[in-house]
Scaffold this motif. Structure first.
Motif, PDB file in Angstrom:
ATOM      1  N   PRO A 277       0.833  -1.202   0.000  1.00 11.76           N
ATOM      2  CA  PRO A 277       0.000   0.000   0.000  1.00 11.76           C
ATOM      3  C   PRO A 277       0.865   1.248   0.000  1.00 11.76           C
ATOM      4  O   PRO A 277       1.975   1.261   0.541  1.00 11.76           O
ATOM      5  N   MET A 278       0.365   2.273  -0.645  1.00 12.48           N
ATOM      6  CA  MET A 278       1.080   3.546  -0.664  1.00 12.48           C
ATOM      7  C   MET A 278       1.169   4.108   0.762  1.00 12.48           C
ATOM      8  O   MET A 278       0.223   4.027   1.526  1.00 12.48           O
ATOM      9  N   ARG A 279       2.313   4.651   1.096  1.00 14.52           N
ATOM     10  CA  ARG A 279       2.511   5.239   2.414  1.00 14.52           C
ATOM     11  C   ARG A 279       2.485   6.762   2.306  1.00 14.52           C
ATOM     12  O   ARG A 279       3.070   7.333   1.377  1.00 14.52           O
ATOM     13  N   VAL A 280       1.833   7.397   3.257  1.00 14.59           N
ATOM     14  CA  VAL A 280       1.825   8.857   3.356  1.00 14.59           C
ATOM     15  C   VAL A 280       2.680   9.225   4.556  1.00 14.59           C
ATOM     16  O   VAL A 280       2.370   8.857   5.692  1.00 14.59           O
ATOM     17  N   ILE A 281       3.760   9.937   4.293  1.00 10.94           N
ATOM     18  CA  ILE A 281       4.769  10.224   5.307  1.00 10.94           C
ATOM     19  C   ILE A 281       4.881  11.741   5.496  1.00 10.94           C
ATOM     20  O   ILE A 281       4.907  12.489   4.524  1.00 10.94           O
ATOM     21  N   HIS A 282       4.977  12.155   6.757  1.00  9.20           N
ATOM     22  CA  HIS A 282       4.983  13.589   7.051  1.00  9.20           C
ATOM     23  C   HIS A 282       6.288  14.097   7.648  1.00  9.20           C
ATOM     24  O   HIS A 282       6.456  15.318   7.787  1.00  9.20           O
ATOM     25  N   THR A 283       7.197  13.191   8.021  1.00  6.01           N
ATOM     26  CA  THR A 283       8.437  13.643   8.648  1.00  6.01           C
ATOM     27  C   THR A 283       9.644  13.127   7.881  1.00  6.01           C
ATOM     28  O   THR A 283       9.602  12.060   7.252  1.00  6.01           O
ATOM     29  N   LEU A 284      10.725  13.876   7.978  1.00  9.45           N
ATOM     30  CA  LEU A 284      11.951  13.491   7.311  1.00  9.45           C
ATOM     31  C   LEU A 284      12.523  12.203   7.903  1.00  9.45           C
ATOM     32  O   LEU A 284      13.009  11.334   7.182  1.00  9.45           O
ATOM     33  N   ALA A 285      12.442  12.058   9.213  1.00  8.88           N
ATOM     34  CA  ALA A 285      12.966  10.849   9.847  1.00  8.88           C
ATOM     35  C   ALA A 285      12.243   9.609   9.339  1.00  8.88           C
ATOM     36  O   ALA A 285      12.868   8.577   9.038  1.00  8.88           O
ATOM     37  N   GLU A 286      10.944   9.691   9.226  1.00 12.01           N
ATOM     38  CA  GLU A 286      10.158   8.550   8.736  1.00 12.01           C
ATOM     39  C   GLU A 286      10.465   8.275   7.272  1.00 12.01           C
ATOM     40  O   GLU A 286      10.549   7.107   6.841  1.00 12.01           O
ATOM     41  N   LEU A 287      10.651   9.333   6.484  1.00 10.70           N
ATOM     42  CA  LEU A 287      10.981   9.151   5.075  1.00 10.70           C
ATOM     43  C   LEU A 287      12.309   8.425   4.925  1.00 10.70           C
ATOM     44  O   LEU A 287      12.429   7.465   4.145  1.00 10.70           O
ATOM     45  N   ARG A 288      13.303   8.870   5.650  1.00  4.69           N
ATOM     46  CA  ARG A 288      14.622   8.240   5.549  1.00  4.69           C
ATOM     47  C   ARG A 288      14.583   6.785   6.009  1.00  4.69           C
ATOM     48  O   ARG A 288      15.245   5.924   5.419  1.00  4.69           O
ATOM     49  N   ALA A 289      13.805   6.517   7.030  1.00  2.00           N
ATOM     50  CA  ALA A 289      13.678   5.137   7.493  1.00  2.00           C
ATOM     51  C   ALA A 289      13.004   4.276   6.427  1.00  2.00           C
ATOM     52  O   ALA A 289      13.410   3.132   6.187  1.00  2.00           O
ATOM     53  N   ALA A 290      11.990   4.823   5.761  1.00  2.00           N
ATOM     54  CA  ALA A 290      11.268   4.055   4.746  1.00  2.00           C
ATOM     55  C   ALA A 290      12.141   3.756   3.536  1.00  2.00           C
ATOM     56  O   ALA A 290      11.972   2.715   2.884  1.00  2.00           O
ATOM     57  N   LEU A 291      13.083   4.659   3.234  1.00  2.00           N
ATOM     58  CA  LEU A 291      13.909   4.491   2.047  1.00  2.00           C
ATOM     59  C   LEU A 291      15.259   3.840   2.337  1.00  2.00           C
ATOM     60  O   LEU A 291      16.036   3.579   1.413  1.00  2.00           O
ATOM     61  N   ALA A 292      15.540   3.559   3.599  1.00  2.00           N
ATOM     62  CA  ALA A 292      16.884   3.136   4.002  1.00  2.00           C
ATOM     63  C   ALA A 292      17.362   1.888   3.277  1.00  2.00           C
ATOM     64  O   ALA A 292      18.525   1.797   2.889  1.00  2.00           O
ATOM     65  N   ASP A 293      16.510   0.922   3.082  1.00  2.00           N
ATOM     66  CA  ASP A 293      16.924  -0.346   2.478  1.00  2.00           C
ATOM     67  C   ASP A 293      16.441  -0.497   1.045  1.00  2.00           C
ATOM     68  O   ASP A 293      16.397  -1.613   0.511  1.00  2.00           O
ATOM     69  N   GLN A 294      16.079   0.634   0.424  1.00  2.00           N
ATOM     70  CA  GLN A 294      15.521   0.595  -0.921  1.00  2.00           C
ATOM     71  C   GLN A 294      16.533   1.120  -1.938  1.00  2.00           C
ATOM     72  O   GLN A 294      17.470   1.837  -1.588  1.00  2.00           O
TER      73      GLN A 294
END
Length: 286
Positions: A7-24
């Motif tokens: 599912p598409m994720r809606v992210i509002h913080t930079l910390a969460e964005l970086r965590a979501a992209l860390a292993d991608q």
């Protein structure tokens, strides 16, 4: 990560964005100010062609609005935007608050060269491209994309961003995607929503004027000034208030010589004009 599998994720913080992209893999990025339309969605489809997770940002950037412009009135339609993005295969919507993206007043800014940034849009909207470059640079640092997709409707903006990426040696490929138009030829724009019914019918006159300007691009029996004056008058006679209607070289957005017009120098017809209270822009390569 794929919009088809997760599912598409809606992210509002930079910390969460970086965590979501860390292993991608490095993502493909589409920056927007929201209030999406079919033109934006075409950018997302272009992004999917380049592989990797697709990140779309939605952020209304105060820095690129002049004091008298429509920052406060600009539509914020996040829920609707997300509903449009998910079926297109967007993986992450990054929708930071102003406090998240600018936790301190943004005193460090990116100033593009005046030779490009102070003409056309930059002349009529002083500081606009500094605001654009600053937010795009910051979003690039947040997302760390391999590819970023921008629409060719904002022709000068695309050139400014391409130049910024090149001069700062950023490992990002900037892709320009073709302008999407309504059936009658009007370039799709979030600001089209400001038009009343009669204004919407009239709005195609801008693209018509640019087609006429482009048609005369190689005919040096008319000077460049004459061609541009005729296009300007054609709109003014219909109640428009043009900022500019002009033929420029695609390479640097400077006026072509007659010799360059005859020799087939790649040109672009660009226009910006107000119809009532709404300012519209468009361009046509020729």
């Amino acid at each position: 990560m794929s919009g088809e599998e997760f599912p598409m994720r809606v992210i509002h913080t930079l910390a969460e964005l970086r965590a979501a992209l860390a292993d991608q893999p490095r993502p493909v990025f589409v920056p927007t100010m929201g209030n999406l339309h079919a033109g934006h969605l075409s950018l997302v489809r272009e992004a999917r062609r380049h592989g990797g997770p697709v990140v779309v940002s939605i952020f209304v950037n105060r820095l690129q609005f002049l004091p008298h412009e429509d920052f406060d009135q600009y539509p914020r339609t996040l829920e609707r935007d997300c509903a449009l993005l998910e079926p297109e295969g967007c993986d992450i919507v990054f929708a930071p608050s102003e406090r998240e993206l600018y936790p301190q007043p943004q005193s460090y800014k990116v100033a593009p060269p005046p030779a490009l940034a102070d003409l056309l849009e930059g002349h009529f909207r002083p500081g606009f491209f500094t605001g654009v470059c600053t937010v795009v640079m910051k979003l690039f640092q947040c997302v760390q994309p391999s590819v970023a997709v921008f629409g060719q409707k904002d022709y000068q903006q695309l050139q400014v961003i391409q130049g910024m990426v090149e001069q700062f040696a950023m490992p990002i490929r900037v892709v320009g995607a073709p302008t999407v138009r309504a059936e009658d030829g009007l370039a799709l724009s979030s600001r089209n929503g400001y038009l009343g019914a009669q204004e919407r019918e009239e709005a195609i006159a801008l693209s018509t004027a640019l087609r006429e300007l482009a048609h005369g691009a190689r005919d040096v029996t008319q000077s460049l000034a004459e061609l541009e004056a005729a296009a300007d008058q054609a709109l003014r006679s219909r109640g428009w208030a043009p900022d500019y209607l002009t033929l420029r070289r695609r390479s640097d957005l400077l006026p072509p010589t007659d010799a360059q017009r005859v020799a087939g120098e790649p040109l672009v017809a660009l226009g910006a004009a107000r119809l009532g209270a709404t300012r519209l822009i468009d361009n046509l390569e020729c």
